[in-house]
Design an enzyme around this catalytic site. Structure first.
Site, short mmCIF file in Angstrom:
data_model
loop_
_atom_site.label_atom_id
_atom_site.label_comp_id
_atom_site.label_asym_id
_atom_site.label_seq_id
_atom_site.Cartn_x
_atom_site.Cartn_y
_atom_site.Cartn_z
N ASP A 176 45.00 38.66 38.78
CA ASP A 176 45.10 38.98 37.36
C ASP A 176 44.80 40.44 37.03
O ASP A 176 44.59 40.79 35.87
CB ASP A 176 44.16 38.07 36.55
CG ASP A 176 42.70 38.21 36.97
OD1 ASP A 176 42.44 38.89 37.99
OD2 ASP A 176 41.84 37.64 36.27
N GLU A 177 44.79 41.30 38.05
CA GLU A 177 44.51 42.73 37.83
C GLU A 177 45.57 43.60 38.50
O GLU A 177 45.97 43.33 39.64
CB GLU A 177 43.15 43.11 38.40
CG GLU A 177 41.96 42.61 37.63
CD GLU A 177 40.68 43.13 38.24
OE1 GLU A 177 40.30 44.28 37.92
OE2 GLU A 177 40.07 42.42 39.05
#
Length: 435
Positions: free
Chosen positions: A144-145
């Site tokens: 998610d980054e």
């Protein structure tokens, strides 16, 4: 100029893309140790397509299960750990790594959801493709980054507007909220993202960075763990501003100290990694105490099959196999073996079985955790295999490749060995009854 993009409460946000009723209420995603891989019931399980530094995830149908089916065990006890919680849940004190039982006591109206890993990986891949279309150079740092390098592409005066453009596009196309930090280096951008949350954009100019950093506690900088925090505090270093004033000290610590100092100061921190090579691949499970050694061997074989599948998907040839056994008494036993063979499923299972038998140092004690790991990946042009076993290894590899094809197409459990299907005895009482 660098962007760091972090999806807000990603797992919760992912479920909200499918169910509007989850918006604006306390929601949390919780996980349990995925023990259904040991079940003899038929179920399609596959491996995530995400690669690089990500540990391959066994994708099953947890997301389709009800609260009682997933979080409540056969004794009626609520099990599981909070993985992600919404901001509404966090207001009640619900935190990551908290037990589900404790979270429900703090927030009785909390909506608990089982994980849906296929959904998370699908959305992560879609976001990577979207960013790769909009940004010349993108690094996926985690599921998610992401980092984006826009130097020479977006001017400093336009970078905030560009970040908001990305936010709007991601929300429109993927229905996901995202926070974005902007700085002249990677890890400062990542730090700044924490001050952009939730669902915001924050940009700190280079000339304003010293003022921004001076009072921030060292624990907030990415990569400074508890052990390093204690070491720094021993030198009177409590803030990021203190680090900047201790260049000679950090440089005296050689590479680790130099790297940390440079990251905090935004020096030479401009390289994006587009593909991360794995140094090891592992799989493990924690479970209720098991005394029966035949059942434990069955689980070693099942874990070996899954790990073999992941290794073949990763297209590597490990030369070191390791096992770790954890007992109910909290004692541990671990060991490894080095090989010089072409990786194949039959030999790997045999080696792991032997490792377990030789390193089960407390055979009368129950076991609560098994971990299998492979590492020391060989490079085809730099390693000479055992010439006496080479032809046989080639045959075994071909068989493994055929099994891999079938499992890739129909699921990891499409083909099992007889030793994986034996009746299991999970505790001492069961063993006594059986006798």
């Amino acid at each position: 100029m660098f962007l760091h993009l972090d999806l807000d409460c990603f797992f919760v946000s992912a479920h909200r893309t499918l169910d509007n009723s989850l918006k604006n209420i306390p929601v949390a995603v919780g996980g349990r140790s995925n023990l259904n891989i040991f079940s003899t019931k038929k179920e399609v399980r596959k491996i995530s397509e995400n690669n690089g530094a990500f540990v391959s995830t066994i994708l099953t149908n947890e997301g389709e299960k009800t609260f009682n089916d997933y979080f409540v065990d056969e004794n009626g006890k609520i099990r599981g750990i909070i993985t992600t919680s919404s901001y509404e849940a966090r207001e009640f004190g619900v935190k990551t790594a908290m037990s589900v039982n404790e979270a429900l006591k703090l927030c009785p109206n909390l909506k608990m959801i089982p994980p849906n890993y296929p959904l998370y990986h699908e959305l992560s891949q879609k976001l990577y493709k979207l960013l790769s279309y909009e940004i010349p150079l993108v690094e996926q740092f985690s599921i998610d980054e992401f980092f984006g390098d826009v130097r020479g592409y977006i001017g400093e005066e336009e970078v905030v507007e560009f970040a908001y453009y990305l936010k709007e596009k991601i929300l429109k196309e993927l229905k996901l909220p995202i926070s974005i930090g902007i700085a002249h280096s990677k890890y400062l951008a990542k730090l700044i993202t924490e001050y952009a949350k939730p669902d915001g954009v924050r940009y700190i100019k280079k000339e304003d960075m010293d003022e921004f950093l001076k009072d921030i506690p060292i624990k907030e900088f990415p990569g400074i763990g508890k052990g390093y925090q204690q070491k720094l505090q021993g030198y009177g270093i409590k803030t990021l501003g203190d680090i900047k004033n201790k260049k000679n000290l950090f440089y005296s610590w050689k590479k680790p100290g130099i790297d940390l100092y440079n990251r905090v100061c935004g020096i030479n921190d401009t390289q994006l990694i587009q593909q991360r090579d794995k140094k090891s691949i592992g799989i493990g499970r924690t479970f209720d105490p098991i005394y029966d050694r035949q059942e434990l061997l069955r689980r070693v074989i099942i874990l070996s099959r899954y790990l073999c599948f992941i290794v073949k998907k990763s297209d590597v040839n490990p030369l070191t196999y390791a096992i770790k056994i954890k007992y109910e008494s909290n004692t541990k036993s671990k060991n490894y073996v080095n090989v010089n063979r072409i990786f194949n499923e039959s030999d790997f299972k045999a080696k792991m079985k032997t490792l377990f038998l030789e390193n089960d140092i407390h055979p009368t004690h129950s076991v609560v955790q098994l971990n299998l790991t492979v590492s020391n990946f060989s490079k085809p042009k730099e390693f000479t295999y055992n010439i006496f076993e080479y032809e046989e290894d080639i045959k075994k590899r071909e068989l493994t490749n055929k099994l891999q094809f079938l499992r890739d197409k129909y699921g990891v459990d499409i083909i099992k060995t007889a030793s994986e299907l034996k009746e299991k005895l999970t505790n001492k009482d069961d063993i006594i009854k059986k006798r």
